[in-house]
Design a protein around this motif. Structure first.
Motif, short mmCIF file in Angstrom:
data_model
loop_
_atom_site.label_atom_id
_atom_site.label_comp_id
_atom_site.label_asym_id
_atom_site.label_seq_id
_atom_site.Cartn_x
_atom_site.Cartn_y
_atom_site.Cartn_z
N ARG A 7 2.66 -3.29 9.56
CA ARG A 7 2.43 -2.00 8.93
C ARG A 7 1.36 -2.14 7.84
N SER A 8 0.44 -1.19 7.83
CA SER A 8 -0.64 -1.20 6.86
C SER A 8 -0.36 -0.16 5.78
N CYS A 9 -0.39 -0.59 4.53
CA CYS A 9 0.09 0.23 3.42
C CYS A 9 -0.95 0.34 2.31
N ILE A 10 -0.96 1.47 1.63
CA ILE A 10 -1.71 1.66 0.39
C ILE A 10 -0.71 1.96 -0.71
N PHE A 35 -4.09 -2.75 -2.67
CA PHE A 35 -3.78 -2.48 -4.06
C PHE A 35 -4.85 -1.53 -4.61
N ALA A 36 -4.43 -0.35 -5.04
CA ALA A 36 -5.37 0.67 -5.50
C ALA A 36 -5.01 1.10 -6.91
N ASP A 37 -6.03 1.25 -7.76
CA ASP A 37 -5.75 1.60 -9.14
C ASP A 37 -7.02 2.16 -9.78
N ILE A 38 -6.86 2.98 -10.81
CA ILE A 38 -8.02 3.48 -11.54
C ILE A 38 -8.72 2.34 -12.28
N ASP A 39 -7.98 1.31 -12.61
CA ASP A 39 -8.54 0.08 -13.19
C ASP A 39 -8.95 -0.82 -12.03
N SER A 40 -10.17 -0.64 -11.56
CA SER A 40 -10.59 -1.32 -10.34
C SER A 40 -10.62 -2.84 -10.49
N ALA A 54 -0.07 -13.03 1.15
CA ALA A 54 -0.34 -12.31 2.39
C ALA A 54 -0.47 -13.28 3.56
N GLN A 55 -1.22 -14.35 3.38
CA GLN A 55 -1.43 -15.32 4.46
C GLN A 55 -0.12 -15.97 4.89
N ARG A 56 0.73 -16.29 3.92
CA ARG A 56 2.02 -16.93 4.24
C ARG A 56 2.88 -16.05 5.13
N ASN A 57 2.74 -14.74 4.95
CA ASN A 57 3.65 -13.82 5.64
C ASN A 57 2.99 -13.04 6.76
N GLY A 58 1.77 -13.40 7.11
CA GLY A 58 1.11 -12.80 8.27
C GLY A 58 0.44 -11.47 8.02
N GLY A 59 0.22 -11.14 6.75
CA GLY A 59 -0.44 -9.87 6.44
C GLY A 59 -1.83 -10.06 5.89
N LYS A 60 -2.42 -8.95 5.50
CA LYS A 60 -3.74 -8.95 4.88
C LYS A 60 -3.66 -8.20 3.56
N VAL A 61 -4.65 -8.44 2.71
CA VAL A 61 -4.68 -7.77 1.43
C VAL A 61 -6.08 -7.20 1.18
N ALA A 62 -6.12 -6.04 0.54
CA ALA A 62 -7.38 -5.39 0.17
C ALA A 62 -7.17 -4.71 -1.18
N TRP A 63 -8.24 -4.15 -1.73
CA TRP A 63 -8.12 -3.44 -3.00
C TRP A 63 -9.10 -2.29 -3.04
N ALA A 64 -8.83 -1.33 -3.93
CA ALA A 64 -9.73 -0.20 -4.11
C ALA A 64 -9.57 0.36 -5.51
N GLY A 65 -10.68 0.74 -6.11
CA GLY A 65 -10.63 1.50 -7.35
C GLY A 65 -10.53 2.98 -7.00
N VAL A 66 -9.66 3.70 -7.67
CA VAL A 66 -9.48 5.11 -7.32
C VAL A 66 -8.94 5.91 -8.49
N ASP A 76 -12.35 7.76 -0.08
CA ASP A 76 -13.01 6.45 -0.02
C ASP A 76 -11.98 5.32 0.00
N MET A 77 -10.92 5.46 -0.77
CA MET A 77 -9.86 4.46 -0.79
C MET A 77 -9.21 4.32 0.59
N ILE A 78 -8.92 5.44 1.21
CA ILE A 78 -8.30 5.41 2.53
C ILE A 78 -9.26 4.81 3.54
N ALA A 79 -10.53 5.17 3.44
CA ALA A 79 -11.53 4.61 4.36
C ALA A 79 -11.64 3.10 4.19
N ALA A 80 -11.57 2.62 2.95
CA ALA A 80 -11.64 1.18 2.70
C ALA A 80 -10.44 0.47 3.30
N ALA A 81 -9.26 1.06 3.17
CA ALA A 81 -8.06 0.44 3.74
C ALA A 81 -8.12 0.42 5.26
N VAL A 82 -8.59 1.52 5.84
CA VAL A 82 -8.72 1.57 7.31
C VAL A 82 -9.75 0.55 7.79
#
Length: 265
Positions: A7-10, A35-40, A54-66, A76-82
């Protein structure tokens, strides 16, 4: 396999506090997390510090300022996560603010700032996440952060209470409207949680004369918690991971209290 593997989450407001704990718990259960936050800068740091998790558990990680009140930034945040994950399955609308003022001193500026982030920010987050989920065609989950203040009004924080009651209404309205698309909308309502936000709240209450010394307001406010202590962020994440998982697929339009028995509804 973890409870949210694949599952991919924001999570907005996830540079620190409850939001970061939510994201880390999702990673522990195999999810991809943005991980998304106004404090980018802090959002990026949270993501980088969780790469090994993330690597240990088979997932991925990303971030976005928003800024969740700016629709283009949310898009833009949703586009970055996608772009990072290929899809979005779960959206946590967790970002929020508070600034205590005595009721007779509440200003339009105070009211508008809190309502814009906590109310409009949730609406925009729901709308833009739902549009992406509908385009994907596989449903999804939207999860909103409410509060004990969404179930009972408290002095010194009237705009915050109003904003969190709005979150409950948006959750119910969203659940009704989005059910036809296979999208569930739920929420959770924390009580007193030992985070920097609550520490700042304690200091703010001193400034307006609601308490005399540091720690007094939090101690007095939490005295009626049936569990006998304030929460840690990790006390919240069992429920938030459940809401993001398949285990809650038949649940929508509901807001779960996680307050140690402070407000009984």
């Amino acid at each position: 396999m973890g409870r949210v593997s694949g599952r991919s989450c924001i999570v907005t407001g996830s540079a620190r506090g409850i939001g970061r704990a939510i994201g880390e718990a999702l990673l522990d259960e195999g999810a991809d997390v943005c991980f998304a936050d106004i404090d980018s800068a802090s959002a990026e740091l949270a993501a980088r510090e969780n790469e090994d998790r993330a690597q240990r558990n088979g997932g991925k990680v990303a971030w976005a300022g928003v800024d969740v009140t700016k629709r283009e930034e949310v898009r833009d945040m949703i586009a970055a996560a996608v772009s990072a994950f290929g899809k979005i399955d779960v959206k946590f609308n967790n970002a929020g603010i508070n600034k205590p003022m005595n009721l007779l001193d509440v200003t339009e500026e105070n009211w508008n700032a809190i309502m814009t982030v906590n109310g409009l920010g949730v609406l925009i987050g729901m709308q833009e996440a739902a549009k992406q989920m509908i385009a994907q065609g596989n449903g999804g989950k939207i999860i909103n952060t409410a509060s004990i203040a969404s179930r009972q009004g408290f002095d010194n924080v009237a705009p915050y209470c109003a904003s969190k009651w709005a979150v409950v209404s948006l959750t119910q309205s969203g659940a009704r409207d989005l059910a036809k698309h296979g999208i569930t909308v739920t929420g959770f309502a924390p009580g007193v949680v030992a985070t920097e936000m609550w520490s700042q709240l304690d200091r703010d209450l001193m400034e307006i004369g609601a308490s005399e010394k540091e720690g007094q307001a939090m101690a007095e406010f939490s005295a009626d918690i049936l569990r006998g202590r304030v929460a840690t962020p990790q006390d919240i994440t069992g429920t938030t991971t459940f809401l993001a998982s398949k285990e809650s697929d038949y649940m929508t339009g509901q807001v779960v209290m996680i307050d140690g028995g402070m407000v009984l509804v």
